[in-house]
Design an enzyme around this catalytic site. Structure first.
Site, PDB file in Angstrom:
ATOM      1  N   HIS A  10       0.832  -1.199   0.000  1.00 35.97           N
ATOM      2  CA  HIS A  10       0.000   0.000   0.000  1.00 35.97           C
ATOM      3  C   HIS A  10       0.869   1.253   0.000  1.00 35.97           C
ATOM      4  O   HIS A  10       1.789   1.368   0.803  1.00 35.97           O
ATOM      5  CB  HIS A  10      -0.920  -0.027   1.221  1.00 35.97           C
ATOM      6  CG  HIS A  10      -1.920   1.070   1.240  1.00 35.97           C
ATOM      7  ND1 HIS A  10      -2.276   1.705   2.400  1.00 35.97           N
ATOM      8  CD2 HIS A  10      -2.632   1.661   0.251  1.00 35.97           C
ATOM      9  CE1 HIS A  10      -3.168   2.636   2.122  1.00 35.97           C
ATOM     10  NE2 HIS A  10      -3.401   2.629   0.822  1.00 35.97           N
ATOM     11  N   ASP A  18       7.880   7.332 -20.780  1.00 39.35           N
ATOM     12  CA  ASP A  18       8.181   7.297 -22.203  1.00 39.35           C
ATOM     13  C   ASP A  18       9.657   6.945 -22.407  1.00 39.35           C
ATOM     14  O   ASP A  18      10.404   6.774 -21.437  1.00 39.35           O
ATOM     15  CB  ASP A  18       7.801   8.626 -22.863  1.00 39.35           C
ATOM     16  CG  ASP A  18       8.549   9.833 -22.304  1.00 39.35           C
ATOM     17  OD1 ASP A  18       9.659   9.672 -21.748  1.00 39.35           O
ATOM     18  OD2 ASP A  18       8.012  10.947 -22.425  1.00 39.35           O
ATOM     19  N   HIS A  96       7.239  19.186 -14.364  1.00 36.34           N
ATOM     20  CA  HIS A  96       8.021  18.071 -14.907  1.00 36.34           C
ATOM     21  C   HIS A  96       9.299  17.858 -14.090  1.00 36.34           C
ATOM     22  O   HIS A  96       9.705  16.710 -13.859  1.00 36.34           O
ATOM     23  CB  HIS A  96       8.351  18.321 -16.382  1.00 36.34           C
ATOM     24  CG  HIS A  96       9.005  17.156 -17.057  1.00 36.34           C
ATOM     25  ND1 HIS A  96       8.415  15.911 -17.121  1.00 36.34           N
ATOM     26  CD2 HIS A  96      10.193  17.034 -17.690  1.00 36.34           C
ATOM     27  CE1 HIS A  96       9.218  15.083 -17.778  1.00 36.34           C
ATOM     28  NE2 HIS A  96      10.298  15.742 -18.122  1.00 36.34           N
ATOM     29  N   TYR A 118       6.225  13.880 -22.608  1.00 35.79           N
ATOM     30  CA  TYR A 118       5.663  13.903 -21.248  1.00 35.79           C
ATOM     31  C   TYR A 118       4.706  12.749 -20.956  1.00 35.79           C
ATOM     32  O   TYR A 118       3.914  12.832 -20.013  1.00 35.79           O
ATOM     33  CB  TYR A 118       4.979  15.241 -20.952  1.00 35.79           C
ATOM     34  CG  TYR A 118       5.911  16.412 -21.091  1.00 35.79           C
ATOM     35  CD1 TYR A 118       6.838  16.707 -20.103  1.00 35.79           C
ATOM     36  CD2 TYR A 118       5.882  17.210 -22.234  1.00 35.79           C
ATOM     37  CE1 TYR A 118       7.711  17.777 -20.232  1.00 35.79           C
ATOM     38  CE2 TYR A 118       6.756  18.286 -22.375  1.00 35.79           C
ATOM     39  CZ  TYR A 118       7.669  18.558 -21.376  1.00 35.79           C
ATOM     40  OH  TYR A 118       8.532  19.617 -21.507  1.00 35.79           O
ATOM     41  N   ALA A 119       4.775  11.675 -21.701  1.00 37.17           N
ATOM     42  CA  ALA A 119       3.916  10.499 -21.467  1.00 37.17           C
ATOM     43  C   ALA A 119       4.504   9.694 -20.311  1.00 37.17           C
ATOM     44  O   ALA A 119       5.155   8.664 -20.506  1.00 37.17           O
ATOM     45  CB  ALA A 119       3.798   9.656 -22.728  1.00 37.17           C
ATOM     46  N   ASN A 120       4.288  10.204 -19.115  1.00 34.38           N
ATOM     47  CA  ASN A 120       4.830   9.615 -17.894  1.00 34.38           C
ATOM     48  C   ASN A 120       3.778   9.674 -16.807  1.00 34.38           C
ATOM     49  O   ASN A 120       3.015  10.642 -16.727  1.00 34.38           O
ATOM     50  CB  ASN A 120       6.059  10.398 -17.419  1.00 34.38           C
ATOM     51  CG  ASN A 120       7.092  10.583 -18.501  1.00 34.38           C
ATOM     52  OD1 ASN A 120       7.624   9.626 -19.025  1.00 34.38           O
ATOM     53  ND2 ASN A 120       7.366  11.828 -18.842  1.00 34.38           N
TER      54      ASN A 120
END
Length: 129
Positions: A10, A18, A96, A118-120
């Protein structure tokens, strides 16, 4: 990946990123990237969501601004996840630079072949009950 998911406790965090996100030397790196776009960010997210319970998500503000289509697709996946389990998922945004710093605390950073800027995302593990 299977081991990582099976050992999440948890609030443990994992990063799905990316192909271009810098990964700290001391972080556990799981590099899935085979070639440009394979596997995609969204494919990897879908697998993680199907195998684990997520209670929180952290993204960079720039993701929504620079790559709005993929950002919207991720939000759709999260809404589907909420509906499937009847639990809400907390979504937060940071710069970022803050995002990159926070990845150092992830149990692992999973690198995809995605080349969309920025595909994170950082997923925070929930509990199944």
């Amino acid at each position: 990946m299977s081991y990582l998911v099976s050992t999440l406790g948890h609030t443990d965090e994992i990063t799905i990123c990316d192909a271009g996100l810098p990964i700290a030397e001391e972080s556990q790196r799981i590099d899935l990237a085979l070639t440009h776009g394979v596997p995609s960010f969204l494919q990897t997210v879908q697998v993680i969501l199907s195998e684990s319970q997520i209670e929180g998500v952290v993204m960079a503000q720039e993701f929504a601004e620079v790559s709005p289509e993929l950002h919207a697709a991720l939000l759709d996946e999260l809404k589907n996840e909420e509906a499937r389990f009847g639990k809400s998922i907390a979504i937060s945004y940071v710069s970022h630079e803050e995002f990159k710093a926070r990845t150092h605390y992830s149990r692992a950073v999973v690198r995809t072949g995605e080349c969309t800027p920025y595909a994170n995302v950082i997923f925070q593990a929930g509990v199944v009950f």
